[in-house]
Design a protein around this motif. Structure first.
Motif, PDB file in Angstrom:
ATOM      1  N   LEU A   1       0.824  -1.207   0.000  1.00 56.09           N
ATOM      2  CA  LEU A   1       0.000   0.000   0.000  1.00 56.09           C
ATOM      3  C   LEU A   1       0.861   1.262   0.000  1.00 56.09           C
ATOM      4  O   LEU A   1       0.543   2.231  -0.698  1.00 56.09           O
ATOM      5  N   GLU A   2       1.942   1.253   0.773  1.00 54.63           N
ATOM      6  CA  GLU A   2       2.823   2.429   0.820  1.00 54.63           C
ATOM      7  C   GLU A   2       3.367   2.767  -0.565  1.00 54.63           C
ATOM      8  O   GLU A   2       3.409   3.938  -0.965  1.00 54.63           O
ATOM      9  N   LYS A   3       3.781   1.769  -1.308  1.00 53.50           N
ATOM     10  CA  LYS A   3       4.349   2.026  -2.632  1.00 53.50           C
ATOM     11  C   LYS A   3       3.287   2.538  -3.600  1.00 53.50           C
ATOM     12  O   LYS A   3       3.578   3.397  -4.452  1.00 53.50           O
ATOM     13  N   GLN A   4       2.073   2.042  -3.499  1.00 53.54           N
ATOM     14  CA  GLN A   4       1.009   2.536  -4.377  1.00 53.54           C
ATOM     15  C   GLN A   4       0.616   3.965  -4.017  1.00 53.54           C
ATOM     16  O   GLN A   4       0.416   4.805  -4.898  1.00 53.54           O
ATOM     17  N   VAL A   5       0.503   4.243  -2.728  1.00 47.03           N
ATOM     18  CA  VAL A   5       0.158   5.591  -2.280  1.00 47.03           C
ATOM     19  C   VAL A   5       1.249   6.578  -2.672  1.00 47.03           C
ATOM     20  O   VAL A   5       0.967   7.683  -3.167  1.00 47.03           O
ATOM     21  N   THR A   6       2.501   6.179  -2.488  1.00 43.06           N
ATOM     22  CA  THR A   6       3.628   7.036  -2.866  1.00 43.06           C
ATOM     23  C   THR A   6       3.584   7.365  -4.346  1.00 43.06           C
ATOM     24  O   THR A   6       3.787   8.523  -4.751  1.00 43.06           O
ATOM     25  N   LEU A   7       3.309   6.362  -5.164  1.00 42.53           N
ATOM     26  CA  LEU A   7       3.239   6.589  -6.607  1.00 42.53           C
ATOM     27  C   LEU A   7       2.066   7.497  -6.967  1.00 42.53           C
ATOM     28  O   LEU A   7       2.176   8.360  -7.835  1.00 42.53           O
ATOM     29  N   ALA A   8       0.934   7.317  -6.287  1.00 48.91           N
ATOM     30  CA  ALA A   8      -0.232   8.157  -6.546  1.00 48.91           C
ATOM     31  C   ALA A   8       0.074   9.621  -6.255  1.00 48.91           C
ATOM     32  O   ALA A   8      -0.290  10.516  -7.030  1.00 48.91           O
ATOM     33  N   ILE A   9       0.747   9.884  -5.141  1.00 51.11           N
ATOM     34  CA  ILE A   9       1.105  11.256  -4.782  1.00 51.11           C
ATOM     35  C   ILE A   9       2.180  11.791  -5.731  1.00 51.11           C
ATOM     36  O   ILE A   9       2.086  12.914  -6.232  1.00 51.11           O
ATOM     37  N   GLN A  10       3.160  10.969  -6.007  1.00 49.30           N
ATOM     38  CA  GLN A  10       4.273  11.356  -6.878  1.00 49.30           C
ATOM     39  C   GLN A  10       3.798  11.723  -8.272  1.00 49.30           C
ATOM     40  O   GLN A  10       4.256  12.689  -8.877  1.00 49.30           O
ATOM     41  N   GLU A  11       2.857  10.955  -8.792  1.00 47.45           N
ATOM     42  CA  GLU A  11       2.378  11.150 -10.166  1.00 47.45           C
ATOM     43  C   GLU A  11       1.146  12.044 -10.231  1.00 47.45           C
ATOM     44  O   GLU A  11       0.610  12.280 -11.307  1.00 47.45           O
ATOM     45  N   ARG A  12       0.673  12.475  -9.067  1.00 50.82           N
ATOM     46  CA  ARG A  12      -0.593  13.223  -9.030  1.00 50.82           C
ATOM     47  C   ARG A  12      -1.656  12.436  -9.795  1.00 50.82           C
ATOM     48  O   ARG A  12      -2.337  12.941 -10.672  1.00 50.82           O
ATOM     49  N   ALA A  13      -1.756  11.145  -9.427  1.00 49.95           N
ATOM     50  CA  ALA A  13      -2.619  10.224 -10.175  1.00 49.95           C
ATOM     51  C   ALA A  13      -4.088  10.450  -9.887  1.00 49.95           C
ATOM     52  O   ALA A  13      -4.915   9.611 -10.167  1.00 49.95           O
ATOM     53  N   GLY A  14      -4.383  11.613  -9.301  1.00 47.01           N
ATOM     54  CA  GLY A  14      -5.773  11.869  -8.953  1.00 47.01           C
ATOM     55  C   GLY A  14      -6.700  11.917 -10.143  1.00 47.01           C
ATOM     56  O   GLY A  14      -7.884  11.678 -10.027  1.00 47.01           O
ATOM     57  N   SER A  15      -6.184  12.233 -11.327  1.00 44.15           N
ATOM     58  CA  SER A  15      -7.077  12.470 -12.449  1.00 44.15           C
ATOM     59  C   SER A  15      -7.364  11.229 -13.277  1.00 44.15           C
ATOM     60  O   SER A  15      -8.504  10.922 -13.573  1.00 44.15           O
ATOM     61  N   ALA A  16      -6.321  10.476 -13.637  1.00 42.18           N
ATOM     62  CA  ALA A  16      -6.526   9.472 -14.670  1.00 42.18           C
ATOM     63  C   ALA A  16      -6.167   8.057 -14.287  1.00 42.18           C
ATOM     64  O   ALA A  16      -6.827   7.121 -14.699  1.00 42.18           O
ATOM     65  N   SER A  17      -5.101   7.882 -13.532  1.00 38.15           N
ATOM     66  CA  SER A  17      -4.489   6.560 -13.487  1.00 38.15           C
ATOM     67  C   SER A  17      -5.007   5.642 -12.393  1.00 38.15           C
ATOM     68  O   SER A  17      -5.333   6.067 -11.289  1.00 38.15           O
ATOM     69  N   ILE A  18      -5.011   4.369 -12.732  1.00 43.09           N
ATOM     70  CA  ILE A  18      -5.275   3.272 -11.801  1.00 43.09           C
ATOM     71  C   ILE A  18      -3.929   2.597 -11.564  1.00 43.09           C
ATOM     72  O   ILE A  18      -3.188   2.330 -12.517  1.00 43.09           O
ATOM     73  N   ILE A  19      -3.594   2.326 -10.322  1.00 41.86           N
ATOM     74  CA  ILE A  19      -2.278   1.789  -9.990  1.00 41.86           C
ATOM     75  C   ILE A  19      -2.405   0.317  -9.625  1.00 41.86           C
ATOM     76  O   ILE A  19      -3.189  -0.048  -8.743  1.00 41.86           O
ATOM     77  N   TYR A  20      -1.628  -0.533 -10.313  1.00 41.95           N
ATOM     78  CA  TYR A  20      -1.640  -1.955  -9.983  1.00 41.95           C
ATOM     79  C   TYR A  20      -0.212  -2.463  -9.882  1.00 41.95           C
ATOM     80  O   TYR A  20       0.739  -1.820 -10.336  1.00 41.95           O
ATOM     81  N   THR A  21      -0.052  -3.623  -9.255  1.00 43.11           N
ATOM     82  CA  THR A  21       1.272  -4.202  -9.053  1.00 43.11           C
ATOM     83  C   THR A  21       1.352  -5.582  -9.698  1.00 43.11           C
ATOM     84  O   THR A  21       0.335  -6.202 -10.032  1.00 43.11           O
ATOM     85  N   SER A  22       2.557  -6.064  -9.832  1.00 41.15           N
ATOM     86  CA  SER A  22       2.755  -7.465 -10.213  1.00 41.15           C
ATOM     87  C   SER A  22       2.390  -8.350  -9.022  1.00 41.15           C
ATOM     88  O   SER A  22       2.232  -7.865  -7.896  1.00 41.15           O
ATOM     89  N   PHE A  23       2.262  -9.656  -9.281  1.00 32.84           N
ATOM     90  CA  PHE A  23       1.952 -10.581  -8.190  1.00 32.84           C
ATOM     91  C   PHE A  23       2.525 -11.956  -8.491  1.00 32.84           C
ATOM     92  O   PHE A  23       2.862 -12.269  -9.637  1.00 32.84           O
ATOM     93  N   LEU A  24       2.648 -12.748  -7.434  1.00 35.05           N
ATOM     94  CA  LEU A  24       3.071 -14.141  -7.564  1.00 35.05           C
ATOM     95  C   LEU A  24       1.858 -15.031  -7.379  1.00 35.05           C
ATOM     96  O   LEU A  24       1.107 -14.867  -6.403  1.00 35.05           O
ATOM     97  N   ARG A  25       1.665 -15.976  -8.305  1.00 35.88           N
ATOM     98  CA  ARG A  25       0.577 -16.943  -8.169  1.00 35.88           C
ATOM     99  C   ARG A  25       1.167 -18.310  -7.842  1.00 35.88           C
ATOM    100  O   ARG A  25       2.023 -18.807  -8.566  1.00 35.88           O
ATOM    101  N   PHE A  26       0.690 -18.884  -6.760  1.00 30.35           N
ATOM    102  CA  PHE A  26       1.158 -20.190  -6.310  1.00 30.35           C
ATOM    103  C   PHE A  26       0.086 -21.230  -6.654  1.00 30.35           C
ATOM    104  O   PHE A  26      -1.041 -21.179  -6.149  1.00 30.35           O
TER     105      PHE A  26
END
Length: 313
Positions: free
Chosen positions: A110-135
């Motif tokens: 969550l910290e990394k997504q929030v940081t990116l949202a603030i850094q990019e001013r993602a308030g207008s357009a972007s949806i932030i997603y991450t990679s994941f591991l599937r077991f």
């Protein structure tokens, strides 16, 4: 280009609502909740929507002594997508994230997504997603795979070729979900793909290429049910065929092949062959032709050939 997450001094300017639907997961819900409470970003509410569990799930949740947890108990079982929609409507925050009761968030997710949202001013357009591991079945898969496909920005056409975004990895604005109409409650599977298709029509995506979510596949998972898989393909085909047609014959042919191929894997010969034939009409490919011809060798042989060559997907 993958965005580099830089340090942001004050993360408290953001607050996130995390929505976690659960049904009869008394064995795994503790691990899932703990992975949220262990986040390095503390400014959130965790809305757990118990979809009328018949085991001790709610009792396990009530053992947590944390004011950030809100438990909503549904009177009847409505399904995971309906439970998510209940959570979205109850969310107090501008930003929303999702978790699943079988899975685990890494502490900095969550910290990394929030940081990116603030850094990019993602308030207008972007949806932030991450990679994941599937077991799954003793194997670990990194998703999205390292390919030449673009994974951020306008990724609508890439998503038409298949999903690489899991619901548990996304963080977005509540108003974006309201704009596209929430989760489709009729989807028995592919709910993450279906909503990603609708969201990507209107919004761009930012990608954190780190496996910040661990997804655990089990025989009890919704994703293990072949009948629900086929139902989901039919809904996607009927509901969003126009998306694929607008994108071009390559995209529609790919959908027709995937649907037809999966029908053949479970013995749905008549409709499966018809879909493969339609795929060939829209765009010729050796994969579709060979699959169509192999379907006449019988169900078991088709499955054996698929497993052996591992090229028909």
């Amino acid at each position: 280009m993958i965005k580099e997450v830089k340090a942001v001094e004050d993360l408290s300017v953001m607050f996130v609502s995390i929505i976690l639907p659960v049904y009869n997961r008394q064995e795994t819900i503790t691990r899932a909740i703990e992975s949220v409470l262990n986040q390095t970003f503390p400014h959130f509410e965790l809305i757990v929507v118990d979809d009328a569990s018949t085991d001790a799930t709610s009792e396990v949740i009530k053992r947590f002594d944390d004011d950030r947890i809100r438990l909503i108990k549904l009177a009847e079982n409505l399904g995971a997508n309906a439970a998510r929609n209940v959570g979205i409507k109850e969310a107090k925050a501008e930003w929303v994230a999702f978790h699943d009761s079988d899975d685990v968030w890494m502490p900095q997710k969550l910290e990394k997504q929030v940081t990116l949202a603030i850094q990019e001013r993602a308030g207008s357009a972007s949806i932030i997603y991450t990679s994941f591991l599937r077991f799954k079945s003793g194997e670990t898969e990194y998703i999205p795979a390292k390919t030449g496909q673009e994974k951020q920005g306008n990724i609508h056409n890439q998503l038409l070729l298949g999903n690489f975004i899991s619901t548990q990895t996304i963080m977005l604005k509540k108003e974006q979900l309201e704009a596209v109409g929430y989760f489709d409650e009729t989807m028995p599977r592919f709910q993450d793909w279906e909503i990603a298709l609708r969201l990507s029509r209107q919004y761009e995506f930012l990608w954190l290429d780190e496996p910040l979510v661990h997804v655990f596949y089990s025989n009890e998972s919704i994703s293990a049910d072949n009948n629900k898989l086929l139902q989901a393909y039919e809904i996607i085909f009927q509901k969003h065929r126009d998306m694929f047609e607008i994108a071009g014959s390559y995209y529609l042919a790919n959908l027709l092949f995937s649907y037809g191929h999966n029908l053949l894997l479970v013995g749905g010969y008549k409709k499966g062959r018809k879909l493969l034939f339609l795929s060939l009409l829209h765009r010729f490919s050796m994969k579709s032709l060979i699959s169509l011809l192999c379907s006449f060798l019988g169900h078991r042989t088709y499955k054996r050939l698929y497993r052996y060559f591992n090229t028909i997907k």
